[in-house]
Design a protein around this motif. Structure first.
Motif, short mmCIF file in Angstrom:
data_model
loop_
_atom_site.label_atom_id
_atom_site.label_comp_id
_atom_site.label_asym_id
_atom_site.label_seq_id
_atom_site.Cartn_x
_atom_site.Cartn_y
_atom_site.Cartn_z
N ILE A 95 0.93 -1.33 0.22
CA ILE A 95 -0.01 -0.12 -0.07
C ILE A 95 1.00 1.27 0.09
O ILE A 95 0.61 2.19 -0.73
CB ILE A 95 -0.89 -0.03 1.16
CG1 ILE A 95 -1.87 -1.00 1.03
CG2 ILE A 95 -1.55 1.27 1.37
CD1 ILE A 95 -2.90 -1.42 2.26
N ASP A 132 0.77 4.03 -2.79
CA ASP A 132 0.61 5.51 -2.59
C ASP A 132 1.39 6.33 -2.96
O ASP A 132 1.20 7.23 -3.56
CB ASP A 132 0.32 5.57 -1.21
CG ASP A 132 -1.00 5.02 -0.62
OD1 ASP A 132 -2.04 5.19 -1.40
OD2 ASP A 132 -1.22 4.77 0.44
N LYS A 144 -6.39 -1.36 0.95
CA LYS A 144 -6.36 -0.05 1.71
C LYS A 144 -7.86 0.04 2.59
O LYS A 144 -7.55 0.56 3.59
CB LYS A 144 -6.52 1.01 0.60
CG LYS A 144 -6.13 2.46 1.21
CD LYS A 144 -5.53 3.49 0.39
CE LYS A 144 -5.16 4.67 0.99
NZ LYS A 144 -4.38 5.65 0.23
#
Length: 304
Positions: A13, A17, A72
């Motif tokens: 994640i 990101d 997420k």
């Protein structure tokens, strides 16, 4: 699948990101090599390629995009659950990230209430910003957003804060030169002062009139628009908190009063964040205190 590491999922994640292993390492404090190893282990365990890697760029595969969104959301639920459990021990603690409208409403009304809330709850750390861009409550991880106007996403928790009246005003000197203004169509032939929008929608009952303002003087600040109107630069459209005191004193004149509008000011919160006691308490604090501070502000001109 039970062998999947939560550390590996978090690493994935973070990389998704940030857009690269280098940026993720900088943001997370983990080494680039450690993040790369964790993501590779995750792909091996799943037997799925999650990322396309080249020397110049990194991007998610189609499956990687879907896996990222689901992971997420799951991580946000786990984090919220952990925060909720921590709060149950007693006392309000933790961060609250708020994005709010700016200008007089945000800086002179919302901010003082938030400051008093933090003084009353020293374990809470508030992050308040007034950026005007629309935010994604899920992706940007805000706990609370305060906005004017329509709110189309019905999956969010929405609480009305206040009804804002919009008024059209000009200085007496301006109206002596350009008046009278008796109908919306008259606005097409006089100088106007506008903000970020290119058209005004005037409403009276079931009647609506659109006035194009793209050729107006553009001042992207309510305070500056207010001052420009007092100086006689043109007719402007502002919330009553900017102009009510000056209308009462005669420094500004309301025109087309039958065409004034009402806009809802609302607090918007993701369902997961609304479960947190500190967020709910802040929302209640704002709800209980906002009407009084707004009424007080109506009696004082922003330029005084």
């Amino acid at each position: 699948m039970n062998n999947i590491s939560w550390r590996a999922i978090r690493a994935f994640i973070q990389v998704a990101d940030a857009g690269s292993f280098t940026a993720a390492a900088r943001d997370s404090g983990f080494s680039k090599a450690n993040l790369s190893q964790l993501v590779t282990e995750l792909e091996t365990t799943l037997d799925i390629q999650l990322l396309y890697r080249t020397t110049r760029q990194l991007r998610l595969t189609e499956i990687g995009e879907g896996y990222y969104l689901r992971c997420k959301q799951a991580m946000q639920q786990l984090d919220s659950a952990a925060e909720w459990a921590s709060e149950s021990k007693g006392g309000l603690e933790g961060n609250i990230r708020i994005n709010a409208v700016g200008g007089v409403i945000g800086e002179s009304l919302i901010a003082p209430l938030v400051i008093k809330f933090q003084q009353a709850n020293p374990g809470v750390r508030v992050h308040l910003d007034f950026s005007s861009t629309r935010v994604d409550l899920i992706q940007d991880q805000y706990d609370l957003v305060i906005r004017m106007g329509s709110l189309p996403d019905s999956s969010l928790i929405v609480r009305k804060l206040h009804t804002i009246k919009t008024r059209y005003v000009a200085s007496p000197k301006f109206l002596q030169e350009y008046g009278p203004i008796e109908k919306p169509a008259d606005l097409a032939s006089v100088p106007l002062i506008s903000g970020s929008v290119d058209q005004w929608l005037l409403t009276r009952g079931k009647n609506q009139q659109v006035v194009q303002v793209e050729n107006s003087t553009k001042l992207i600040s309510g305070r500056v628009m207010h001052r420009a109107a007092i100086e006689g630069l043109g007719i402007t459209r502002l919330a009553d908190i900017y102009v009510q005191a000056d209308i009462a004193s005669g420094r500004l004149v309301e025109i087309l009063p039958g065409w004034s509008e009402s806009t809802e000011l609302s607090m918007v919160c993701p369902p997961l964040r609304h479960q947190l006691l500190r967020v709910r308490n802040l929302m209640q604090w704002l709800k209980e205190g906002f009407a009084d501070i707004y009424l007080q502000a109506l009696t004082v001109s922003p330029i005084e």
